[in-house]
Design a protein around this motif. Structure first.
Motif, PDB file in Angstrom:
ATOM      1  N   SER A  48       0.822  -1.219   0.000  1.00 51.27           N
ATOM      2  CA  SER A  48       0.000   0.000   0.000  1.00 51.27           C
ATOM      3  C   SER A  48       0.854   1.266   0.000  1.00 51.27           C
ATOM      4  N   SER A  49       1.741   1.353  -0.965  1.00 47.67           N
ATOM      5  CA  SER A  49       2.713   2.444  -1.008  1.00 47.67           C
ATOM      6  C   SER A  49       2.664   3.171  -2.342  1.00 47.67           C
ATOM      7  N   PHE A  50       3.173   4.423  -2.334  1.00 45.42           N
ATOM      8  CA  PHE A  50       3.159   5.281  -3.516  1.00 45.42           C
ATOM      9  C   PHE A  50       4.466   6.061  -3.569  1.00 45.42           C
ATOM     10  N   ILE A  51       4.971   6.272  -4.771  1.00 41.53           N
ATOM     11  CA  ILE A  51       6.161   7.093  -4.944  1.00 41.53           C
ATOM     12  C   ILE A  51       5.818   8.255  -5.891  1.00 41.53           C
ATOM     13  N   HIS A  52       6.072   9.482  -5.448  1.00 43.18           N
ATOM     14  CA  HIS A  52       5.852  10.700  -6.235  1.00 43.18           C
ATOM     15  C   HIS A  52       7.215  11.355  -6.446  1.00 43.18           C
ATOM     16  N   TRP A  53       7.418  11.965  -7.629  1.00 42.09           N
ATOM     17  CA  TRP A  53       8.708  12.599  -7.842  1.00 42.09           C
ATOM     18  C   TRP A  53       8.665  13.671  -8.929  1.00 42.09           C
ATOM     19  N   ASN A  54       9.669  14.525  -8.874  1.00 46.10           N
ATOM     20  CA  ASN A  54      10.007  15.475  -9.934  1.00 46.10           C
ATOM     21  C   ASN A  54      11.447  15.218 -10.333  1.00 46.10           C
ATOM     22  N   ILE A  64      11.570  13.632  -4.175  1.00 43.72           N
ATOM     23  CA  ILE A  64      10.633  12.508  -4.048  1.00 43.72           C
ATOM     24  C   ILE A  64       9.784  12.669  -2.791  1.00 43.72           C
ATOM     25  N   ALA A  65       8.604  12.096  -2.877  1.00 42.12           N
ATOM     26  CA  ALA A  65       7.750  11.916  -1.704  1.00 42.12           C
ATOM     27  C   ALA A  65       7.276  10.463  -1.737  1.00 42.12           C
ATOM     28  N   TYR A  66       7.680   9.718  -0.759  1.00 42.64           N
ATOM     29  CA  TYR A  66       7.287   8.305  -0.676  1.00 42.64           C
ATOM     30  C   TYR A  66       6.234   8.160   0.414  1.00 42.64           C
ATOM     31  N   ARG A  67       5.065   7.661   0.037  1.00 45.64           N
ATOM     32  CA  ARG A  67       3.964   7.478   0.992  1.00 45.64           C
ATOM     33  C   ARG A  67       3.767   5.990   1.284  1.00 45.64           C
ATOM     34  N   HIS A  68       3.754   5.652   2.560  1.00 45.69           N
ATOM     35  CA  HIS A  68       3.537   4.269   2.990  1.00 45.69           C
ATOM     36  C   HIS A  68       2.326   4.273   3.916  1.00 45.69           C
ATOM     37  N   THR A  69       1.204   3.764   3.421  1.00 44.63           N
ATOM     38  CA  THR A  69      -0.052   3.839   4.164  1.00 44.63           C
ATOM     39  C   THR A  69      -0.262   2.593   5.013  1.00 44.63           C
ATOM     40  N   GLY A  70      -1.234   2.688   5.929  1.00 41.60           N
ATOM     41  CA  GLY A  70      -1.606   1.536   6.740  1.00 41.60           C
ATOM     42  C   GLY A  70      -0.595   1.140   7.788  1.00 41.60           C
ATOM     43  N   VAL A  71       0.240   2.076   8.243  1.00 44.75           N
ATOM     44  CA  VAL A  71       1.224   1.780   9.286  1.00 44.75           C
ATOM     45  C   VAL A  71       0.898   2.586  10.536  1.00 44.75           C
ATOM     46  N   THR A  72       1.585   2.288  11.619  1.00 45.13           N
ATOM     47  CA  THR A  72       1.400   3.001  12.879  1.00 45.13           C
ATOM     48  C   THR A  72       2.734   3.602  13.300  1.00 45.13           C
ATOM     49  N   THR A  73       2.712   4.329  14.397  1.00 44.88           N
ATOM     50  CA  THR A  73       3.949   4.921  14.918  1.00 44.88           C
ATOM     51  C   THR A  73       4.857   3.870  15.548  1.00 44.88           C
ATOM     52  N   GLU A 133       7.026  12.892   7.780  1.00 42.79           N
ATOM     53  CA  GLU A 133       5.889  13.240   8.621  1.00 42.79           C
ATOM     54  C   GLU A 133       4.939  12.054   8.684  1.00 42.79           C
ATOM     55  N   PHE A 134       4.187  11.990   9.770  1.00 39.71           N
ATOM     56  CA  PHE A 134       3.197  10.919   9.950  1.00 39.71           C
ATOM     57  C   PHE A 134       1.817  11.558   9.950  1.00 39.71           C
ATOM     58  N   VAL A 135       0.995  11.221   8.948  1.00 40.86           N
ATOM     59  CA  VAL A 135      -0.312  11.846   8.773  1.00 40.86           C
ATOM     60  C   VAL A 135      -1.330  10.765   8.426  1.00 40.86           C
ATOM     61  N   ASN A 136      -2.409  10.682   9.209  1.00 37.54           N
ATOM     62  CA  ASN A 136      -3.523   9.779   8.896  1.00 37.54           C
ATOM     63  C   ASN A 136      -3.052   8.344   8.624  1.00 37.54           C
ATOM     64  N   ASN A 137      -2.285   7.806   9.552  1.00 34.86           N
ATOM     65  CA  ASN A 137      -1.792   6.428   9.462  1.00 34.86           C
ATOM     66  C   ASN A 137      -0.945   6.174   8.217  1.00 34.86           C
ATOM     67  N   GLN A 138      -0.263   7.183   7.744  1.00 33.22           N
ATOM     68  CA  GLN A 138       0.705   6.980   6.675  1.00 33.22           C
ATOM     69  C   GLN A 138       1.968   7.773   6.985  1.00 33.22           C
ATOM     70  N   MET A 139       3.082   7.131   6.707  1.00 36.14           N
ATOM     71  CA  MET A 139       4.369   7.791   6.858  1.00 36.14           C
ATOM     72  C   MET A 139       4.779   8.320   5.491  1.00 36.14           C
ATOM     73  N   ILE A 140       5.177   9.576   5.442  1.00 37.20           N
ATOM     74  CA  ILE A 140       5.599  10.195   4.184  1.00 37.20           C
ATOM     75  C   ILE A 140       7.047  10.642   4.318  1.00 37.20           C
ATOM     76  N   LEU A 141       7.879  10.149   3.425  1.00 37.66           N
ATOM     77  CA  LEU A 141       9.287  10.517   3.356  1.00 37.66           C
ATOM     78  C   LEU A 141       9.487  11.528   2.234  1.00 37.66           C
ATOM     79  N   TYR A 142      10.138  12.635   2.538  1.00 36.83           N
ATOM     80  CA  TYR A 142      10.484  13.636   1.531  1.00 36.83           C
ATOM     81  C   TYR A 142      12.005  13.691   1.425  1.00 36.83           C
ATOM     82  N   ALA A 143      12.517  13.794   0.199  1.00 33.65           N
ATOM     83  CA  ALA A 143      13.968  13.884   0.041  1.00 33.65           C
ATOM     84  C   ALA A 143      14.315  14.509  -1.295  1.00 33.65           C
ATOM     85  N   THR A 144      15.473  15.135  -1.320  1.00 32.37           N
ATOM     86  CA  THR A 144      16.103  15.572  -2.566  1.00 32.37           C
ATOM     87  C   THR A 144      17.338  14.709  -2.766  1.00 32.37           C
ATOM     88  N   ILE A 145      17.426  14.099  -3.937  1.00 32.69           N
ATOM     89  CA  ILE A 145      18.502  13.131  -4.207  1.00 32.69           C
ATOM     90  C   ILE A 145      19.236  13.536  -5.475  1.00 32.69           C
TER      91      ILE A 145
END
Length: 397
Positions: A48-54, A64-73, A133-145
């Motif tokens: 249940s994951s998504f990868i967004h990028w420019n 990039i913004a990597y979203r991983h849904t359905g997880v907890t802290t 950041e952790f928002v609505n049971n999803q962890m979102i990773l932001y990075a510049t690579i």
């Protein structure tokens, strides 16, 4: 069927195959971020994951913004690209978790080997910024690579697992956790979900491995032992019982070796996946089964002075093989985790064999004792079990 009808079916099939991925892409693009807009994204096929990028061609970098849904802290999440030829080993990862202070912590960690501690470290390429950041049971990773020079296509992997304090623990080695990899080209946007195809092929190999071993070690081997023990009591079954016994055991060994070989292949194709108990029992079974084959070739004649000791050895190894086989088959069921009906079906086979063994055991002793009484003219025999064990009920020559 005319050519037009065939063409129509091909077009409909292509549309049905394309429609889900198109819908997933639309769902992916529909997500909005508060801090940035991303021109490309991909709905990943597992976890249940998504990868967004420019992609920025001028300086060969990506946001990039990597979203991983359905997880907890209580979970850590990771996304990585591998500049090498592997998947997990050599992956350059971004990791996010909530630490013991309650803050969301993001950092880089190079992965070496298949038991990584995922400690912070410098990657093989520059990562000017990383946060989460952790928002609505999803962890979102932001990075510049800043991508490695000369290429835009990489293997990428993603995972999640449990935390113990601030320490990431090993992720599960089953299901979607073994399918969470693919290739991604940040310039063209082309992605391939190689993990799903690879895992499908591996799953077929696991199924073949399981079927071969259940049929050989789990069914044919006990049937061969029962043939030797319970048919020998019938004089008319001699020597047919021996050939039936030898056929069952030889077939079980041959099919079992094929199943053992597929297990070795699965192990070599799954680096980092440890099935220690299952593997060790399998190796032991192969060794004991091979000893039984040699025992058949070295069998003394019935009146030889060492035949008694050979019988003890042969039966002890045989029953050990059957016991270990059944135990390892259930270990395999726990690993393979098939539908419940398959495990229940094998339990049904064992119950059937067990009930028949009990009935045949009682009948065998009845025949043996009756025959001894007839041979002794009705006199009591102080040691009927000894006579039975020496040949009348399947243990002897």
């Amino acid at each position: 069927m005319d050519k037009f009808s065939k063409l129509f079916l091909v077009l409909i099939s292509s549309f049905l195959l394309f429609a889900p991925s198109q819908s997933q892409a639309q769902d992916c693009l529909a997500y909005t971020f508060s801090n940035n807009a991303y021109t490309a994204c991909n709905s990943l096929p597992a976890l249940s994951s998504f990868i967004h990028w420019n992609y920025h061609q001028a300086n060969h970098s990506i946001d990039i913004a990597y979203r991983h849904t359905g997880v907890t802290t209580s979970n850590w999440v990771a996304w990585a690209i591998n500049p090498g030829t592997g998947r997990m080993d050599g992956a350059q990862s971004l990791i996010a978790l909530r630490n013991s202070t309650g803050r969301i912590h993001a950092y880089t960690s190079p992965i070496t080997g298949y038991s990584p501690t995922m400690q912070p470290g410098t990657l093989s390429f520059r990562v000017p910024s990383v946060r989460a950041e952790f928002v609505n049971n999803q962890m979102i990773l932001y990075a510049t690579i800043e991508l490695p020079p000369g290429r835009t296509s990489f293997t990428h992997v993603w995972q999640h697992g449990d935390l113990s304090g601030d320490a990431p623990q090993a992720h599960p080695f089953n299901g979607d956790h073994l399918r969470s990899f693919g290739t991604i080209d940040f310039a063209t946007g082309r992605t391939t979900n190689t993990g799903a195809a690879s895992e499908g092929s591996r799953q077929r190999k696991r199924n073949v491995h399981g079927v071969l071993n259940v049929v050989s070690w789990g069914i044919l081997m006990p049937l061969g032992a029962m043939a030797a023990r319970y048919l020998k009591v019938f004089k008319a079954a001699n020597p047919a019982w021996f050939y039936l016994h030898a056929t069952c055991q030889t077939s079980a060994y041959i099919v079992g070796v094929a199943g053992w070989g597929t297990g070795l292949k699965l192990g070599s194709d799954s680096p980092g996946v440890e099935r220690t108990t299952h593997r060790n029992i399998g190796i032991t079974l192969f060794a004991l089964g091979t000893l039984q084959v040699f025992a058949l070739l070295l069998r003394p004649k019935p009146d030889h002075k060492y035949r008694f000791y050979w019988n003890i050895y042969h039966h002890a190894i045989g029953y050990a093989v059957i016991s270990l086989s059944i135990a390892n088959i259930f270990e395999g069921f726990d690993i393979l985790d098939p539908e419940k009906k398959w495990k229940r079906a094998y339990i049904g086979v064992l119950v059937f064999l067990g009930v028949n063994a009990v009935l045949l055991e009682a009948f065998t002793w009845f025949v043996v004792l009756k025959r001894k009484r007839e041979e002794t003219g009705g006199r009591s025999d102080k040691y009927p079990h000894a006579h039975a064990a020496n040949g009348m009920n399947g243990y002897g020559a």
